[in-house]
Design an enzyme around this catalytic site. Structure first.
Site, short mmCIF file in Angstrom:
data_model
loop_
_atom_site.label_atom_id
_atom_site.label_comp_id
_atom_site.label_asym_id
_atom_site.label_seq_id
_atom_site.Cartn_x
_atom_site.Cartn_y
_atom_site.Cartn_z
N HIS A 96 0.84 -1.19 0.00
CA HIS A 96 0.00 0.00 0.00
C HIS A 96 0.88 1.25 0.00
CE1 HIS A 96 -2.93 3.00 1.30
NE2 HIS A 96 -3.87 2.16 0.91
N GLU A 168 -3.94 2.25 -7.09
CA GLU A 168 -4.35 3.35 -6.22
C GLU A 168 -3.46 4.56 -6.50
OE1 GLU A 168 -3.48 2.46 -2.11
OE2 GLU A 168 -1.41 2.10 -2.68
#
EC number: 5.3.1.1
Length: 252
Positions: A96, A168
């Protein structure tokens, strides 16, 4: 036909009571009929077992937000993929952008974590994405390609059956800014092309690629309607049960 997949990343939010309450409310709002898309939620490590007790035997799967790349040992503060798997986790989020930004995770570290998770049959959601500076500099594709190839290095076509990629764009996480469906689709199609080059057309066609970055009830349906967007990795909106369930229904 790829099955849509919506995962809620709760990040460092919700204490034990709050996590149990949120998981319970999500289940109640979903009702007795199982969603047609796949659903997972990723609470903090501390709340994993309590949340698992709530969602066990439901259609919602338990995910974790990170893991280490060794099975056990003198790694103070770390949690292994094997421990997560033995505790009921089915997915782990790796790479992430917040892990890359605050904890200096490199593609090499992400790759080691991916391999270790797969070795204990823990499925992976591997995150990739560019910063605003990188997008404005016109290097989005080269950044994303480096992350995809680095994270998936030395994996096999068989391994890829247990991998989901989440695109993302860092500039759209928690900022209220969202990539347009067309912007997101362009990068998703590009990622699928990289995977095709690495593992072949069949693997690329079966790979699910989630979009993450300020997905809301107001934009989820349009995003999920794009041909290469196979669901979402949801941050802030997953902390509100009504919003999260509405996003899930947008993927059905």
């Amino acid at each position: 036909m790829r099955k849509k997949f919506v995962a809620g990343n709760w990040k460092m939010n919700k204490d034990l009571l709050g996590a149990v309450s949120l998981a319970t409310e999500i289940l109640q709002l979903l009702g007795d009929e199982a969603p047609t898309c796949e659903v997972a939620i990723a609470p903090t490590f501390l709340c994993q077992q309590a949340v698992f007790q709530v969602i066990d035997e439901s259609a919602i799967k338990l995910a974790a937000q990170n893991c280490f790349y060794e099975d056990q040992g003198a790694y103070t503060g770390e949690i292994s993929a094997a421990m997560l798997r033995n505790s009921g986790c089915e997915y782990v989020i790796l790479g992430h952008s917040e892990r890359r930004q605050y904890f200096n995770e490199t593609d090499e570290i992400v790759n080691k974590k991916v391999k270790n998770a797969l070795s204990v049959e823990l499925d992976v959601i591997m995150c990739v994405g560019e910063t605003l500076e990188q997008r404005e500099s016109g290097v989005t594709k080269s950044v994303v390609e480096t992350q995809v190839r680095g994270g998936l290095k030395d994996l096999t076509a068989e391994d890829m059956k247990s991998v989901v990629i989440a695109y993302e764009p860092v500039w759209a996480i928690g900022t209220g800014k969202t990539a347009t469906p067309e912007q997101a689709q362009e990068v998703h199609a590009f990622i699928r092309g990289i995977v095709k080059d690495m593992f072949g057309e069949e693997v690329a066609n079966e790979l699910r690629i989630q979009y993450g970055g300020s997905v809301k009830t107001s934009n989820a349906k349009e995003l999920f309607g794009m041909p290469d967007i196979d669901g979402g990795l949801i941050g802030g909106a997953s902390l509100n049960a009504e919003d999260f369930v509405e996003i899930i229904k947008s993927a059905e």
